[in-house]
Design an enzyme around this catalytic site. Sequence first.
Site, PDB file in Angstrom:
ATOM      1  N   ASP A 234       0.832  -1.204   0.000  1.00 55.39           N
ATOM      2  CA  ASP A 234       0.000   0.000   0.000  1.00 55.39           C
ATOM      3  C   ASP A 234       0.871   1.260   0.000  1.00 55.39           C
ATOM      4  O   ASP A 234       2.076   1.207   0.298  1.00 55.39           O
ATOM      5  CB  ASP A 234      -0.878  -0.038   1.262  1.00 55.39           C
ATOM      6  CG  ASP A 234      -2.173   0.739   1.126  1.00 55.39           C
ATOM      7  OD1 ASP A 234      -2.290   1.530   0.181  1.00 55.39           O
ATOM      8  OD2 ASP A 234      -3.065   0.570   1.992  1.00 55.39           O
TER       9      ASP A 234
ATOM     10  N   ASP B 175     -10.952   2.016  -3.162  1.00 52.44           N
ATOM     11  CA  ASP B 175     -11.534   1.708  -1.854  1.00 52.44           C
ATOM     12  C   ASP B 175     -13.056   1.715  -1.925  1.00 52.44           C
ATOM     13  O   ASP B 175     -13.725   1.339  -0.961  1.00 52.44           O
ATOM     14  CB  ASP B 175     -11.064   2.720  -0.800  1.00 52.44           C
ATOM     15  CG  ASP B 175      -9.702   2.338  -0.246  1.00 52.44           C
ATOM     16  OD1 ASP B 175      -9.268   1.193  -0.475  1.00 52.44           O
ATOM     17  OD2 ASP B 175      -9.067   3.182   0.406  1.00 52.44           O
TER      18      ASP B 175
HETATM   19  C1  DGJ Z   1      -5.882   1.879   1.878  1.00 47.88           C
HETATM   20  C2  DGJ Z   1      -6.309   0.648   1.123  1.00 47.88           C
HETATM   21  O1  DGJ Z   1      -6.848   1.000  -0.104  1.00 47.88           O
HETATM   22  C3  DGJ Z   1      -7.294  -0.155   1.962  1.00 47.88           C
HETATM   23  O2  DGJ Z   1      -7.729  -1.264   1.236  1.00 47.88           O
HETATM   24  C4  DGJ Z   1      -6.618  -0.565   3.234  1.00 47.88           C
HETATM   25  O3  DGJ Z   1      -5.579  -1.457   2.967  1.00 47.88           O
HETATM   26  C5  DGJ Z   1      -6.109   0.665   3.958  1.00 47.88           C
HETATM   27  N1  DGJ Z   1      -5.299   1.491   3.120  1.00 47.88           N
HETATM   28  C6  DGJ Z   1      -5.315   0.258   5.175  1.00 47.88           C
HETATM   29  O4  DGJ Z   1      -4.724   1.315   5.798  1.00 47.88           O
END
Ligand code: DGJ
Length: 727
Positions: free
Chosen positions: A477, A547
């Site tokens: 990430d 997300d």
């Molecule tokens: C952003 C990601 O897109 C989410 O799926 C998740 O992993 C969060 N970060 C965790 O902090």
Amino acid sequence: MSIKFVPESASFHLTAKDTSYVISIVDDEKFVAHTYFGKKIPDENVNYLLRLGNYSLPSKNNRERVNFYSTFPQEFSTSGLGDFREPCLMVRDKNGNSCCSLNYRAHKIYAGKPKLEGLPCTFGSESECTTLELECEDSVLGLEITLLYTVFENLDVIARSVKVKNCSGDPIDLLRVLSACVDFDGAGYEMVTQHGAWARERHVQRRPVLYGKATVDSSLGKSGHEQNPFMALMAPGAGDENGEVFGFNFVYSGNFFMQAELSPIDLTRVVMGINPYDFSWRLEPGESFTAPEVVIVYSDKGLDKMTSTFHDLYRNHLIRGEYKDKKRPILINNWEATYFNFNTEKLIDIAKEASKSGIEMLVMDDGWFGKRNDDNSSLGDWFVNEEKLKGGLKYLVDEVNKLGMKFGIWVEPEMISPDSELYRKHPDWCLKTPGREPSLARNQLVLDYSRQDVRDYIYETMCSLLSSANIEYVKWDMNRPLTNMGSACLPKERQGELYHRHVLGLYEILEKLTEKFPHVLLEHCSGGGARFDPGMLYYSPQIWCSDDTDAIERLEIQKGTALVYPVSTMGAHVSDVPNHIVGRSASFDTRGIVALSGTFGYELDVTRIPKEDREKIPGQVEMYHKYNNLVRTGDYYRLTPLFKKLPYECWGFVAKDKSEALVTYVCIMGVPNIHSRRIRLKGLDENAFYRNEETGEVFSGAVLMNAGININVNHDFEAKLFHFAKV
Ligand code: DGJ
């Protein structure tokens, strides 16, 4: 050889499948001209297209040199001499001046495609690709500028990049080195780009290219939610299925710059490359700089053909590794299920329930390390939080493995929390400028990847983590942009290199890690889909798309993403309702059908969702196993117009051998009192016959494509699949 030099016309003829691209060397000074780009042509001399009468050339009419530069279609535009359109190359020389020119010196043509050192790029064998290295120079500066072109024999693709070498005895600062410039004759083009925001990534936008300059870019240090490093230029009259479209995609994950410009005399210039914003690169004598690759796709059949060319290129010539052509395990991720509030017991409960339904992998998301119970601390402390994970990581992984499931883990290795052991030990390891408080985002800072010691530390830490248990998947990430661009290690004349050095550092670590752990499936992510670009796809076969997991929001996001990127690369999960971001409640079936057009997985607490939903999971798992090969490897078609908002969405997949097709239809808003919708399929064999799996009815490919099928799905958020198999 599909690249040929014709001495009589002093021109290079590059031929990709049905595409021609012609470069000519003109006048005594050997200027490099962009002569033609479009459908394949047989002619060996098309220099008339340059409209260069004797009057225009500097050798014949030096008093109008500025006029020459300002109208000449430069193959790689330079600055300061009279071309007032966007330059690709600009320097600061030993005298502090910025002029530069580009003149042909020599060339090489050979089979195959070279790698770009330290950078991601497409690849192809000697029988698939031919490369031209056009060696040019600025003899005043002592710069050698090599323009690289690779054509693909079986795809309408040309890949370009540029190498600049300082052959002088003094340092030269590069102020901009873009990767490609293409001058198109005429006006009336339209420009298609992907824009967005967090949870709303890659919506598609189309606008006319008017007089002046239109730019899409990123100065976030990553490609970003806001714009994607993609642009298509549509020739006048082009549409979804017809007309000429020129697609450009930058194989890079940092700051980018793409611009379309219409000049006063109706010449349209497209340029792209690393964003010159806060960029400089010091070249000491003898040093070189390589600009990342741009892939250029030509389509004579509208946006549809452009899309399928990008998909084939990326699936076969960009994505690497074990999962390149393999079905991915169905995963369940605990992020939306628990956020930071989990422990070993909770994760095992989820895994137990998930394994009963055929889910194949548990992914533990953010919150397992340091003392992280929210997003305020611990990034950099990549050791397990024993309070949450009693028994440690290996115990948890072993327990999950005992259930017959794989185990995956979340990391964010480019970041550091001020509240972390790593920061307390190495406060100078993050990006910051002297005397200024660094701007926090999500309460975190960015590690300085220009430093070898930081990169080594992160690489070693990731190696120990991945070796500490049977970890078979990593979600990498990156949750904030780069700001406060300052490195404690770089001298002042090199601080402008920092954005690019971050990306190079990231690529270095990813290259080493993917080599050392070839069995690990890597999924990139950046606060959802803020780094969905071909650069990242070189290291991971899939990227978390957004997300926003609401099935209806996902229609626009996934359709927009699939304009360029293969469906097999799009991370897509079934999540809980009401959706955490938009509060919408689409049915479990609809959520499954939409996620099927992606990697497919779950993002919910399977122990707590309604029983009737949970009971549907085995059926969805079966659906995934039945159709994933087709979705992953087949041709993807948009069955609704790209730019028209309709109350429904529809797309299809057709097997490469045209033996079967799958249609995904989603009703967004039901409309009362209408006929069923008529949807025309694409890409079938018109002479073959296909059976509708559900009804048993048989239709010719011709009627399915020319007349279509009736679809009676008319309730809000209702979705349905239609499968046709050749009889
Ligand atoms: C952003 C990601 O897109 C989410 O799926 C998740 O992993 C969060 N970060 C965790 O902090």
